[in-house]
Enzyme design. Sequence first.
Site, PDB file in Angstrom:
ATOM      1  N   TYR A 135      13.689 -35.273 -48.540  1.00 10.91           N
ATOM      2  CA  TYR A 135      13.275 -34.677 -49.818  1.00 10.91           C
ATOM      3  C   TYR A 135      12.239 -35.599 -50.435  1.00 10.91           C
ATOM      4  O   TYR A 135      12.417 -36.831 -50.460  1.00 10.91           O
ATOM      5  CB  TYR A 135      14.452 -34.552 -50.782  1.00 10.91           C
ATOM      6  CG  TYR A 135      15.374 -33.392 -50.520  1.00 10.91           C
ATOM      7  CD1 TYR A 135      14.892 -32.134 -50.190  1.00 10.91           C
ATOM      8  CD2 TYR A 135      16.748 -33.548 -50.658  1.00 10.91           C
ATOM      9  CE1 TYR A 135      15.761 -31.072 -49.977  1.00 10.91           C
ATOM     10  CE2 TYR A 135      17.625 -32.491 -50.456  1.00 10.91           C
ATOM     11  CZ  TYR A 135      17.125 -31.260 -50.107  1.00 10.91           C
ATOM     12  OH  TYR A 135      17.998 -30.204 -49.904  1.00 10.91           O
ATOM     13  N   HIS A 160      13.315 -26.855 -54.358  1.00  6.07           N
ATOM     14  CA  HIS A 160      12.344 -27.308 -53.355  1.00  6.07           C
ATOM     15  C   HIS A 160      11.869 -26.156 -52.485  1.00  6.07           C
ATOM     16  O   HIS A 160      12.506 -25.109 -52.416  1.00  6.07           O
ATOM     17  CB  HIS A 160      12.927 -28.416 -52.464  1.00  6.07           C
ATOM     18  CG  HIS A 160      14.007 -27.956 -51.508  1.00  6.07           C
ATOM     19  ND1 HIS A 160      15.348 -28.117 -51.759  1.00  6.07           N
ATOM     20  CD2 HIS A 160      13.947 -27.357 -50.289  1.00  6.07           C
ATOM     21  CE1 HIS A 160      16.055 -27.639 -50.753  1.00  6.07           C
ATOM     22  NE2 HIS A 160      15.233 -27.166 -49.836  1.00  6.07           N
ATOM     23  N   HIS A 209      11.767 -22.294 -45.875  1.00  4.02           N
ATOM     24  CA  HIS A 209      12.657 -21.675 -46.863  1.00  4.02           C
ATOM     25  C   HIS A 209      12.399 -22.279 -48.223  1.00  4.02           C
ATOM     26  O   HIS A 209      11.642 -23.246 -48.348  1.00  4.02           O
ATOM     27  CB  HIS A 209      14.133 -21.901 -46.480  1.00  4.02           C
ATOM     28  CG  HIS A 209      14.566 -23.340 -46.533  1.00  4.02           C
ATOM     29  ND1 HIS A 209      14.486 -24.190 -45.455  1.00  4.02           N
ATOM     30  CD2 HIS A 209      15.035 -24.100 -47.555  1.00  4.02           C
ATOM     31  CE1 HIS A 209      14.924 -25.391 -45.797  1.00  4.02           C
ATOM     32  NE2 HIS A 209      15.254 -25.380 -47.063  1.00  4.02           N
ATOM     33  N   HIS A 240      19.136 -20.503 -42.866  1.00  4.47           N
ATOM     34  CA  HIS A 240      18.748 -19.977 -44.176  1.00  4.47           C
ATOM     35  C   HIS A 240      17.255 -19.712 -44.290  1.00  4.47           C
ATOM     36  O   HIS A 240      16.422 -20.450 -43.791  1.00  4.47           O
ATOM     37  CB  HIS A 240      19.211 -20.877 -45.326  1.00  4.47           C
ATOM     38  CG  HIS A 240      18.630 -22.260 -45.376  1.00  4.47           C
ATOM     39  ND1 HIS A 240      18.280 -22.975 -44.273  1.00  4.47           N
ATOM     40  CD2 HIS A 240      18.347 -23.056 -46.435  1.00  4.47           C
ATOM     41  CE1 HIS A 240      17.817 -24.154 -44.651  1.00  4.47           C
ATOM     42  NE2 HIS A 240      17.826 -24.232 -45.955  1.00  4.47           N
ATOM     43  N   GLU A 295      10.539 -30.408 -48.982  1.00  6.36           N
ATOM     44  CA  GLU A 295      11.427 -30.908 -47.937  1.00  6.36           C
ATOM     45  C   GLU A 295      10.714 -30.745 -46.606  1.00  6.36           C
ATOM     46  O   GLU A 295       9.959 -29.780 -46.427  1.00  6.36           O
ATOM     47  CB  GLU A 295      12.734 -30.090 -47.914  1.00  6.36           C
ATOM     48  CG  GLU A 295      13.688 -30.488 -46.793  1.00  6.36           C
ATOM     49  CD  GLU A 295      14.985 -29.662 -46.761  1.00  6.36           C
ATOM     50  OE1 GLU A 295      14.956 -28.476 -47.152  1.00  6.36           O
ATOM     51  OE2 GLU A 295      16.002 -30.203 -46.326  1.00  6.36           O
ATOM     52  N   HIS A 349      21.695 -32.825 -43.166  1.00  2.00           N
ATOM     53  CA  HIS A 349      22.507 -31.992 -44.052  1.00  2.00           C
ATOM     54  C   HIS A 349      23.768 -31.579 -43.286  1.00  2.00           C
ATOM     55  O   HIS A 349      23.677 -31.219 -42.106  1.00  2.00           O
ATOM     56  CB  HIS A 349      21.776 -30.686 -44.398  1.00  2.00           C
ATOM     57  CG  HIS A 349      20.657 -30.829 -45.371  1.00  2.00           C
ATOM     58  ND1 HIS A 349      20.780 -31.451 -46.583  1.00  2.00           N
ATOM     59  CD2 HIS A 349      19.374 -30.382 -45.329  1.00  2.00           C
ATOM     60  CE1 HIS A 349      19.629 -31.377 -47.245  1.00  2.00           C
ATOM     61  NE2 HIS A 349      18.746 -30.750 -46.491  1.00  2.00           N
TER      62      HIS A 349
END
Lengths: 317, 114
Positions: free
Chosen positions: A261, A220, A150, A206, A271, A252
Amino acid sequence: MGVMRIGHINIRVLDMPAALKHYEDVLGLIRTDEDSAGNVYLKGWDEWDKYSVMLSPADRAGMNHIAYKVENDADLDTLKKRIADYGTDVEEVPAGQLPYCGRALRFWLPSGHLMYLYAEKDFVGKSVGTTNPEPWPDGLKGAGAHWLDHALLMCELDPERGVNKVAEATKFMKEVLDFRLCEQVMVGPDGDIQAATWMARTSTPHDIAFVGGPKMGLHHCAFFLDEWNDVLKAADIMAKHKVKIDVTPQRHGITRGYTIYFFDPSGNRNETFAGLGYLSQPDMPVITWTEEELGRGIFYHTGELNEAFTTVYTEGA
Amino acid sequence: MAADMDPTKRWTIHIRDTDEHYDCDAGQHLLKGMLQLGRKGIPSGCHGGGCGVCKIRIVSGEVETITMSRAHVSEEEQQQGYALACRCFPRSDVSLDVVGKMQKTVCKRRYGFV
């Protein structure tokens, strides 16, 4: 029907040899081609299309464009009409203009990011093949990232001036491209300002995210790893290669992913994202994070946003 | 002062804003040199010349620079001594001003991220 998944990201790099050392030796992507303009194409070992990362030599860091793949060629006609009906300028570009892809739609998101949709891209396959395949190939370098997972795009957010490009981009993705809102951050005195969103077309939490910041940009792009142990190993590899790590392995709250990160040698944030989180489905209720718990939403363990999170990022166009 | 190219040579860096001094090897960029000693003064971001938060202006002394994003330092600015600390390797003692800013978390953020 419609958008299937993230197709690729085109990233600008200041030093191509340094960038290749990073994307190949640290992330473990595989170089598939290079064109006469000096663009280099790479893919994760678990991807079958020709590339998911296109690196372009440039004198400014950041993202040129992001592209999503649709399921059928006819989807391009349907979506072209829907984009235009929404009031957004959309251009159809002929096959080959988007490298190694069929005809494509080109348009700007309300946030100012350039997006392409395409239905076809050259196929190269996985080295493990499709007949009785081994679970992973030999000879992987670095973290051995599976695929581009993503991207998170920074969108201008200035509620006092009435600017909220997060909400505008989210509305466009939902109403025009049928992305589902999985999670959101709501802030402000009345908790009614949508400051960040995580949206999906696949069944992961996501396929794209939008976060509000002082100006638009690329926050990112993320590459998939299987699980927590792979995250630790990836961090070891980054330390060995003296990669600048922004946030060490952590979970997260939002999406439940396991993360690191870090920055590529041009300062574009990457990431490694592991764990499939939860199964996101069309009938799943939207998860909302409040301003008080925002720190835990982003970094579940420390519970605090680091100073760099919304300040340090590269250009988004 | 003539530039000294010996990569093991150590030079003294002076941050004029805070009147701090620290030593930095010629083989290390000005930002890394500062952070390794646990010192502060120049904001630390991507360390790749891309984000611009470590922007400085060299007031005196010589540095060798590597590619930095033109989004943050134009050619004209570079002529005037502007640079990103993560792209500067000292070739003499250096005196600098801090130009870049990190968004402060205290009192600035009124809406979550901004």
